[in-house]
Scaffold this motif. Structure first.
Motif, PDB file in Angstrom:
ATOM      1  N   ILE A   1      12.803 -15.911   3.046  1.00 56.02           N
ATOM      2  CA  ILE A   1      11.651 -15.709   3.933  1.00 56.02           C
ATOM      3  C   ILE A   1      10.538 -16.696   3.611  1.00 56.02           C
ATOM      4  O   ILE A   1      10.217 -16.949   2.444  1.00 56.02           O
ATOM      5  CB  ILE A   1      11.128 -14.267   3.789  1.00 56.02           C
ATOM      6  N   ASP A   2       9.951 -17.253   4.652  1.00 54.70           N
ATOM      7  CA  ASP A   2       8.767 -18.104   4.535  1.00 54.70           C
ATOM      8  C   ASP A   2       7.545 -17.202   4.692  1.00 54.70           C
ATOM      9  O   ASP A   2       7.164 -16.843   5.807  1.00 54.70           O
ATOM     10  CB  ASP A   2       8.793 -19.179   5.620  1.00 54.70           C
ATOM     11  N   LEU A   3       6.929 -16.828   3.590  1.00 56.34           N
ATOM     12  CA  LEU A   3       5.823 -15.867   3.639  1.00 56.34           C
ATOM     13  C   LEU A   3       4.608 -16.418   4.393  1.00 56.34           C
ATOM     14  O   LEU A   3       3.875 -15.658   5.035  1.00 56.34           O
ATOM     15  CB  LEU A   3       5.415 -15.457   2.224  1.00 56.34           C
ATOM     16  N   ALA A   4       4.404 -17.728   4.332  1.00 59.09           N
ATOM     17  CA  ALA A   4       3.249 -18.322   5.002  1.00 59.09           C
ATOM     18  C   ALA A   4       3.314 -18.144   6.516  1.00 59.09           C
ATOM     19  O   ALA A   4       2.274 -18.113   7.191  1.00 59.09           O
ATOM     20  CB  ALA A   4       3.144 -19.805   4.655  1.00 59.09           C
ATOM     21  N   ASN A   5       4.510 -18.014   7.057  1.00 62.62           N
ATOM     22  CA  ASN A   5       4.689 -17.825   8.494  1.00 62.62           C
ATOM     23  C   ASN A   5       5.059 -16.386   8.842  1.00 62.62           C
ATOM     24  O   ASN A   5       5.493 -16.111   9.968  1.00 62.62           O
ATOM     25  CB  ASN A   5       5.766 -18.771   9.037  1.00 62.62           C
ATOM     26  N   SER A   6       4.895 -15.489   7.891  1.00 65.41           N
ATOM     27  CA  SER A   6       5.307 -14.107   8.100  1.00 65.41           C
ATOM     28  C   SER A   6       4.120 -13.175   8.308  1.00 65.41           C
ATOM     29  O   SER A   6       2.965 -13.553   8.124  1.00 65.41           O
ATOM     30  CB  SER A   6       6.160 -13.629   6.919  1.00 65.41           C
ATOM     31  N   TYR A   7       4.438 -11.936   8.687  1.00 64.13           N
ATOM     32  CA  TYR A   7       3.449 -10.922   9.047  1.00 64.13           C
ATOM     33  C   TYR A   7       3.595  -9.703   8.134  1.00 64.13           C
ATOM     34  O   TYR A   7       4.671  -9.419   7.620  1.00 64.13           O
ATOM     35  CB  TYR A   7       3.668 -10.455  10.486  1.00 64.13           C
ATOM     36  N   ALA A   8       2.481  -8.976   7.968  1.00 60.52           N
ATOM     37  CA  ALA A   8       2.544  -7.695   7.270  1.00 60.52           C
ATOM     38  C   ALA A   8       1.552  -6.738   7.933  1.00 60.52           C
ATOM     39  O   ALA A   8       0.481  -7.148   8.380  1.00 60.52           O
ATOM     40  CB  ALA A   8       2.226  -7.848   5.789  1.00 60.52           C
ATOM     41  N   TYR A   9       1.939  -5.461   7.965  1.00 59.31           N
ATOM     42  CA  TYR A   9       1.132  -4.426   8.615  1.00 59.31           C
ATOM     43  C   TYR A   9       0.958  -3.265   7.638  1.00 59.31           C
ATOM     44  O   TYR A   9       1.938  -2.722   7.130  1.00 59.31           O
ATOM     45  CB  TYR A   9       1.824  -3.927   9.883  1.00 59.31           C
ATOM     46  N   GLY A  10      -0.300  -2.886   7.374  1.00 60.88           N
ATOM     47  CA  GLY A  10      -0.559  -1.785   6.457  1.00 60.88           C
ATOM     48  C   GLY A  10      -1.892  -1.138   6.717  1.00 60.88           C
ATOM     49  O   GLY A  10      -2.717  -1.649   7.491  1.00 60.88           O
ATOM     50  N   ASP A  11      -2.152  -0.023   6.011  1.00 62.18           N
ATOM     51  CA  ASP A  11      -3.385   0.725   6.281  1.00 62.18           C
ATOM     52  C   ASP A  11      -4.149   1.171   5.043  1.00 62.18           C
ATOM     53  O   ASP A  11      -5.293   1.599   5.155  1.00 62.18           O
ATOM     54  CB  ASP A  11      -3.079   1.948   7.146  1.00 62.18           C
ATOM     55  N   THR A  12      -3.548   1.113   3.845  1.00 65.75           N
ATOM     56  CA  THR A  12      -4.231   1.590   2.644  1.00 65.75           C
ATOM     57  C   THR A  12      -4.191   0.544   1.532  1.00 65.75           C
ATOM     58  O   THR A  12      -3.523  -0.486   1.639  1.00 65.75           O
ATOM     59  CB  THR A  12      -3.576   2.882   2.112  1.00 65.75           C
ATOM     60  N   ASN A  13      -4.886   0.861   0.431  1.00 63.48           N
ATOM     61  CA  ASN A  13      -4.929  -0.042  -0.715  1.00 63.48           C
ATOM     62  C   ASN A  13      -3.544  -0.363  -1.260  1.00 63.48           C
ATOM     63  O   ASN A  13      -3.320  -1.437  -1.809  1.00 63.48           O
ATOM     64  CB  ASN A  13      -5.776   0.576  -1.833  1.00 63.48           C
ATOM     65  N   GLY A  14      -2.616   0.596  -1.125  1.00 66.31           N
ATOM     66  CA  GLY A  14      -1.255   0.354  -1.594  1.00 66.31           C
ATOM     67  C   GLY A  14      -0.569  -0.776  -0.856  1.00 66.31           C
ATOM     68  O   GLY A  14       0.431  -1.319  -1.332  1.00 66.31           O
ATOM     69  N   ASP A  15      -1.100  -1.140   0.301  1.00 68.17           N
ATOM     70  CA  ASP A  15      -0.518  -2.219   1.103  1.00 68.17           C
ATOM     71  C   ASP A  15      -1.209  -3.563   0.870  1.00 68.17           C
ATOM     72  O   ASP A  15      -0.820  -4.562   1.489  1.00 68.17           O
ATOM     73  CB  ASP A  15      -0.614  -1.880   2.598  1.00 68.17           C
ATOM     74  N   PHE A  16      -2.206  -3.603  -0.001  1.00 62.27           N
ATOM     75  CA  PHE A  16      -3.020  -4.809  -0.125  1.00 62.27           C
ATOM     76  C   PHE A  16      -2.196  -6.028  -0.529  1.00 62.27           C
ATOM     77  O   PHE A  16      -2.322  -7.100   0.071  1.00 62.27           O
ATOM     78  CB  PHE A  16      -4.162  -4.616  -1.125  1.00 62.27           C
ATOM     79  N   ASN A  17      -1.346  -5.895  -1.545  1.00 61.88           N
ATOM     80  CA  ASN A  17      -0.534  -7.038  -1.979  1.00 61.88           C
ATOM     81  C   ASN A  17       0.426  -7.489  -0.887  1.00 61.88           C
ATOM     82  O   ASN A  17       0.686  -8.683  -0.730  1.00 61.88           O
ATOM     83  CB  ASN A  17       0.246  -6.687  -3.248  1.00 61.88           C
ATOM     84  N   MET A  18       0.948  -6.542  -0.132  1.00 61.25           N
ATOM     85  CA  MET A  18       1.840  -6.883   0.964  1.00 61.25           C
ATOM     86  C   MET A  18       1.093  -7.719   2.004  1.00 61.25           C
ATOM     87  O   MET A  18       1.617  -8.721   2.501  1.00 61.25           O
ATOM     88  CB  MET A  18       2.376  -5.589   1.600  1.00 61.25           C
ATOM     89  N   LEU A  19      -0.137  -7.337   2.312  1.00 63.41           N
ATOM     90  CA  LEU A  19      -0.955  -8.085   3.262  1.00 63.41           C
ATOM     91  C   LEU A  19      -1.369  -9.433   2.685  1.00 63.41           C
ATOM     92  O   LEU A  19      -1.369 -10.456   3.378  1.00 63.41           O
ATOM     93  CB  LEU A  19      -2.195  -7.271   3.633  1.00 63.41           C
ATOM     94  N   ARG A  20      -1.704  -9.433   1.406  1.00 61.50           N
ATOM     95  CA  ARG A  20      -2.184 -10.651   0.750  1.00 61.50           C
ATOM     96  C   ARG A  20      -1.131 -11.740   0.698  1.00 61.50           C
ATOM     97  O   ARG A  20      -1.444 -12.929   0.784  1.00 61.50           O
ATOM     98  CB  ARG A  20      -2.644 -10.303  -0.676  1.00 61.50           C
ATOM     99  N   ARG A  21       0.127 -11.354   0.609  1.00 57.10           N
ATOM    100  CA  ARG A  21       1.193 -12.318   0.382  1.00 57.10           C
ATOM    101  C   ARG A  21       1.573 -13.130   1.619  1.00 57.10           C
ATOM    102  O   ARG A  21       2.191 -14.191   1.490  1.00 57.10           O
ATOM    103  CB  ARG A  21       2.448 -11.583  -0.120  1.00 57.10           C
ATOM    104  N   VAL A  22       1.240 -12.620   2.812  1.00 59.23           N
ATOM    105  CA  VAL A  22       1.719 -13.286   4.031  1.00 59.23           C
ATOM    106  C   VAL A  22       0.614 -14.090   4.701  1.00 59.23           C
ATOM    107  O   VAL A  22      -0.576 -13.917   4.425  1.00 59.23           O
ATOM    108  CB  VAL A  22       2.283 -12.246   5.030  1.00 59.23           C
TER     109      VAL A  22
END
Length: 242
Positions: free
Chosen positions: A173-194
């Motif tokens: 996966i190319d994270l720079a061209n990818s998407y992430a969807y979240g709603d809480t602090n537990g999702d922060f790293n997931m959002l940060r990475r893409v």
């Protein structure tokens, strides 16, 4: 160049509540566990959150601990039956925006991955319903088809970060061209990475984390869905403490 992926949290991001809590309610409904545990242990925390006087993460953590204790000793037949009931009766109770984004990503040929803190046996069924490419939830450990009380959680930010690493290697996966969807602090790293993070109905804590991070503040899209309207907001939303 690697592949484009879309990472979705489930609880509060796709599903409008918590799959684990819905499963808990089904276990009570079918008299598999005693509802007095709910009322004596987490009712007050729930009422504080419901009146917007408490923190949802605190409520969810307390329920998670009780849920794990309550299902120790249950076998896979019981777990599978009640899980199927949750999906059959509740799985369409999702946000319109998120559902449409899943359909869009699949139409583009993107890899769609569900990452959730809910039990893996629920996440798997939800992923199948919405045609996700892959999934990862909290792994509940069974021995001889009986739940032991042990699990590998997937509700914290660091666990989701590790999961992102594993999926990135698995699918190139190319994270720079990818998407992430979240709603809480537990999702922060997931959002940060893409390269294209989307916060859906974000908690105050997540919004503060986004605003404190200059790069995240500039690239994160904020989506709020209420009733039959979807609002797209600028990242630097004012946070008002009440």
């Amino acid at each position: 160049m690697g592949k484009t992926a879309a990472f979705f949290d489930i609880d509060g991001t796709l599903y409008r509540d918590s799959l684990m809590i819905e499963h808990f309610k089904k276990l009570i409904k079918y008299d598999i566990i005693d509802q007095k545990d709910w009322y004596s242990n987490v009712r007050d925390t729930f009422m504080d959150w419901d009146k917007r006087q408490g923190n949802y993460d605190d409520y969810l953590l307390e329920v998670s601990e009780l849920y794990v204790r309550s299902i120790i000793g249950l076998d896979t037949t019981c777990i599978n039956f009640t899980s199927d009931q949750v999906i059959k009766l509740k799985a369409d109770r999702v946000y319109k925006y998120t559902r449409s984004r899943i359909d869009w990503h699949l139409a583009q040929g993107h890899i769609v991955i569900f990452i959730s803190g809910s039990p893996n046996f629920l996440v798997e069924k939800m992923a199948k319903k919405y045609n996700a490419t892959d999934f990862c939830g909290s792994e509940y450990i069974f021995e001889n088809d009986v739940f032991t009380g042990n699990l590998v959680p997937m509700w914290d930010s660091e666990s989701k970060n590790t999961s992102i690493n594993n999926f990135t290697k698995k699918y190139d996966i190319d994270l720079a061209n990818s998407y992430a969807y979240g709603d809480t602090n537990g999702d922060f790293n997931m959002l940060r990475r893409v390269g294209k993070p989307i916060a859906i109905n974000p908690t105050k804590e997540l919004l503060k984390m986004i605003n404190l991070n200059g790069n995240m503040k500039n690239k994160t899209k904020i989506i709020v869905e209420r009733k039959d309207l979807v609002y797209s907001l600028v990242p630097s939303v004012e946070i008002v403490d009440i």
